[in-house]
Scaffold this active site. Sequence first.
Site, mmCIF file in Angstrom:
data_model
loop_
_atom_site.group_PDB
_atom_site.id
_atom_site.type_symbol
_atom_site.label_atom_id
_atom_site.label_comp_id
_atom_site.label_asym_id
_atom_site.label_seq_id
_atom_site.Cartn_x
_atom_site.Cartn_y
_atom_site.Cartn_z
ATOM 1 N N HIS A 132 -1.060 59.330 -16.905
ATOM 2 C CA HIS A 132 -1.331 59.686 -15.509
ATOM 3 C C HIS A 132 -2.744 59.634 -15.233
ATOM 4 O O HIS A 132 -3.733 59.355 -16.135
ATOM 5 C CB HIS A 132 -0.888 60.980 -15.608
ATOM 6 C CG HIS A 132 -0.832 61.762 -14.239
ATOM 7 N ND1 HIS A 132 -1.999 62.082 -13.467
ATOM 8 C CD2 HIS A 132 0.231 62.164 -13.264
ATOM 9 C CE1 HIS A 132 -1.602 62.732 -12.581
ATOM 10 N NE2 HIS A 132 -0.350 62.940 -12.286
ATOM 11 N N ASP A 209 -1.854 65.494 -23.401
ATOM 12 C CA ASP A 209 -1.816 65.802 -22.115
ATOM 13 C C ASP A 209 -0.352 66.192 -22.122
ATOM 14 O O ASP A 209 0.605 65.512 -22.340
ATOM 15 C CB ASP A 209 -1.870 64.746 -21.216
ATOM 16 C CG ASP A 209 -1.465 65.050 -19.785
ATOM 17 O OD1 ASP A 209 -1.008 66.140 -19.501
ATOM 18 O OD2 ASP A 209 -1.582 64.024 -18.761
ATOM 19 N N GLN A 212 3.838 67.146 -18.844
ATOM 20 C CA GLN A 212 5.152 66.887 -18.896
ATOM 21 C C GLN A 212 6.086 67.627 -19.993
ATOM 22 O O GLN A 212 7.119 67.879 -19.996
ATOM 23 C CB GLN A 212 5.672 65.511 -18.623
ATOM 24 C CG GLN A 212 5.165 64.857 -17.446
ATOM 25 C CD GLN A 212 5.802 65.321 -16.003
ATOM 26 O OE1 GLN A 212 6.979 65.889 -16.320
ATOM 27 N NE2 GLN A 212 5.180 65.272 -14.742
ATOM 28 N N LYS A 235 4.726 73.316 -13.694
ATOM 29 C CA LYS A 235 5.616 72.545 -14.155
ATOM 30 C C LYS A 235 6.531 73.536 -15.187
ATOM 31 O O LYS A 235 7.508 72.994 -15.528
ATOM 32 C CB LYS A 235 5.150 71.388 -14.784
ATOM 33 C CG LYS A 235 4.562 70.372 -13.863
ATOM 34 C CD LYS A 235 4.529 69.120 -14.518
ATOM 35 C CE LYS A 235 3.355 68.183 -13.795
ATOM 36 N NZ LYS A 235 3.623 67.754 -12.546
#
Lengths: 415, 148
Positions: A132, A209, A212, A235
């Site tokens: 990302h 990261d 997600q 999220k």
Amino acid sequence: MSAKASAVESAAAVASLRDEFPILAIEAHGRRLAYLDNAATTQKPREVLDAIATYYTTQNANVHRGVHLLSERATEVFEGARATVADFFNAASAKEIIFTRNATEGINLVAASWGGANLTAGDEVLISAMEHHSNIVPWQLACQRTGAALKVIPIDDRGALDMEAFARLLTARTKIVAVSQLSNALGTINPVAEVVRAAHAAGAVVLVDGAQAAYHLPVDVRALGVDFYVATGHKLYGPTGIGVLYGREALLDAMPPYQGGGDMIASVTFERSTWNSLPHKFEAGTPHIEGAAGLGAAVKFIRRIGFDRITAHERELLAYATAAVSEVPGVRLVGTAPDKASILSFVMGDIHPHDIGTVVDRAGVAIRTGHHCAQPVMARFGIPATARASLAMYNTREDVDQLVAALHDVRRMFA
Amino acid sequence: MNDGLQDLYREVILDHNRRPRNFRVIEGGRRHEGFNPLCGDRVTVYLKVEDGVVRDAAFEGQGCAIAKASASLMTEALKGLTVDEARKRFAEFQAMVTSPLESPVPDLGKLSVLAGVREFPTRVKCASLAWHTAKAALDGDDAPVSTE
């Protein structure tokens, strides 16, 4: 409910889970809402909404300051949330959990603070081709400031990390490896533990990261062996504006502050200031207290539901959705790595994803269209954009069926 | 099918999306680029202006059906107009796509089919991109255009 007994969730169990998310009952353009944009943000369960309301109705004050009742309560809520989050990620101590605005800010903090102190000309920062923008641009900035070079691990045509190329790119010059655990544009799950082992053997530290991954997979930062891990509250079924940076205590201790201000200092004179201890050294100014309250409630909620149940349900639903969407004439999936989760990125002939998005929206289906803040991924696959359906624990086959019916509308309209 | 969708994706728009008119390069004329980085729509507008009249108009690029059809319809609408008339048409088009939903649709010939975007606020920028790009070409601006 045990994982074995419920490889597939019963319809009644999911219906009762959906009842915990008030927004799922609303209509979209007069149709049942099929919310399939979870990779952008998830919806919030009642427990999270209640925690925020409770905070403002019975606990609100500033933290770490007053001696009065409400300030004590607010501090308890805030630090309690930190302890809950530390436990959720299995950090060794709550001192290793820094509250940030989001995952992006966590990466910026590490790139600026750790990067500023540890990178120099001749060093290399290794990221992957599926990142990302938030795990690309902070490293570009750090490289510009320090003279280090940015290197990129390629991905194959399925969207899987090229581990042979990784082995070649990982050298004594590599100071940090920064990769996502689950790609937001492709759904690829990366072999993080393997990346960590190789990187540590080469003397590099690793940032993962987890924006997600953290709401789809159980994350144990110590089992993975990561040095830094970032996630974002919104999220994780929690509020926006609150994120988490996990860092190993020894690393965080050695790092200079990221921002200066109140709360992060031990003492201030005009000649010099000294820094507060962890985690406060990295939390300048009044923090997002209600956000922490909501995030604490959110991870407790996830634990109550349990990753056994969540991953089994989402895996089954992704397989169902992959088969159903693939059957729509003209659909081509983008991101078909063997190990993936929750994300279905696709293109449909020469129909532009924005037209797909608008048509399915009118059928009550929320998906994301565009480059998903991953322009290099789009460039890798030679496309300007994709349509992306992304799943969460509360999605059902009915949501997928509604999407597929709407995709047939799209096909008829643009045929 | 949803009524709003039928207003947005009118047959004329679907047709211009499928078979964009004047989808080509004009050598030696004015050339300007428009790009909406968030959504990725990209257009290059070519105008051949002689004696204050738009003798030819064409475009290239990639984008959604609205962006493509709008660019295609625009090239047809601009051909033969004086530069002043073309600027006026730009202003009329902008006024139409940004006007409130309940206001009457002005008669801009074929261009009126794009009034349907008023119901889709996030898509107005798609319909506007080629027009703003053409306006910059008419004005001789240097900066690339974006409508985001």
